[in-house]
Design an enzyme around this catalytic site. Structure first.
Site, mmCIF file in Angstrom:
data_model
loop_
_atom_site.group_PDB
_atom_site.id
_atom_site.type_symbol
_atom_site.label_atom_id
_atom_site.label_comp_id
_atom_site.label_asym_id
_atom_site.label_seq_id
_atom_site.Cartn_x
_atom_site.Cartn_y
_atom_site.Cartn_z
ATOM 1 N N LYS A 1 -8.042 -1.674 3.769
ATOM 2 C CA LYS A 1 -7.308 -1.784 5.088
ATOM 3 C C LYS A 1 -6.283 -2.911 5.199
ATOM 4 O O LYS A 1 -6.646 -3.953 4.389
ATOM 5 C CB LYS A 1 -8.244 -1.693 6.383
ATOM 6 C CG LYS A 1 -9.152 -3.298 6.044
ATOM 7 C CD LYS A 1 -10.522 -3.031 7.115
ATOM 8 C CE LYS A 1 -11.482 -3.841 6.545
ATOM 9 N NZ LYS A 1 -11.900 -4.181 5.477
ATOM 10 N N HIS B 1 0.823 -1.283 0.058
ATOM 11 C CA HIS B 1 0.101 -0.052 -0.007
ATOM 12 C C HIS B 1 0.805 1.257 0.150
ATOM 13 O O HIS B 1 0.535 2.408 -0.682
ATOM 14 C CB HIS B 1 -0.894 -0.001 1.165
ATOM 15 C CG HIS B 1 -2.073 -0.966 1.092
ATOM 16 N ND1 HIS B 1 -3.143 -0.997 1.981
ATOM 17 C CD2 HIS B 1 -2.235 -1.775 0.103
ATOM 18 C CE1 HIS B 1 -4.037 -2.072 1.399
ATOM 19 N NE2 HIS B 1 -3.517 -2.630 0.361
#
Length: 156
Positions: free
Chosen positions: A95, A77
């Protein structure tokens, strides 16, 4: 209001849920980026996406893309969020958004500098249960809140 061009980076299982949700909102996805052109093409065909990339840097450099939804493993990410921001893209990342607060601090600083939005895809904040719990806590009905211990899981 301008219609935003979304791109999905990483067409795995969670990306399918995102694409289905976008279809349910009558939104189009402009592009998908995958490690292999074949996997990207299968995903694109399923959701009517016209632009398929097997080069993430090329996708992130596409000036037509406004927002990138990052659905890769969370260990990637930081890299993809930073590249998205450097290319002037807003970001919605699955997430966990990063693997450390230091990474998140760098991301937030760059987003602020560039006037871009970075958000973590946390559906629990929008679930009716959490809204009701917030009402109960805010009302004071259970007294002053000192600690919350919560477990969240899902069967996939």
């Amino acid at each position: 209001m301008k219609r935003l061009n979304w791109a999905i980076l990483g067409p795995g299982s969670i990306a399918h849920q995102f694409a289905e949700g976008m279809q349910g909102l009558n939104r189009e996805i402009y592009a998908v980026g995958a490690r292999s052109l074949e996997k990207g093409q299968v995903f694109a065909n399923q959701y009517g996406i016209e632009n398929v990339y097997d080069d993430f840097d090329a996708m992130l450099a596409d000036p037509m893309i406004d927002v990138v939804y990052i659905a890769t493993p969370h260990s990637n990410h930081y890299e993809f969020i930073m590249k998205s921001l450097h290319n002037g893209k807003h970001v919605l990342a699955e997430k966990a958004i990063t693997v450390s607060s230091a990474e998140l601090n760098e991301i937030n600083a760059l987003a602020k500098e560039k006037g871009l939005i970075v958000k973590e895809a946390m559906t629990i904040f929008h679930m009716p249960l959490y809204k009701k719990l917030r009402e109960i806590v805010d009302s004071g009905a259970i007294g002053k809140l000192k600690i919350i211990q919560v477990a969240f899981g899902s069967a996939k």
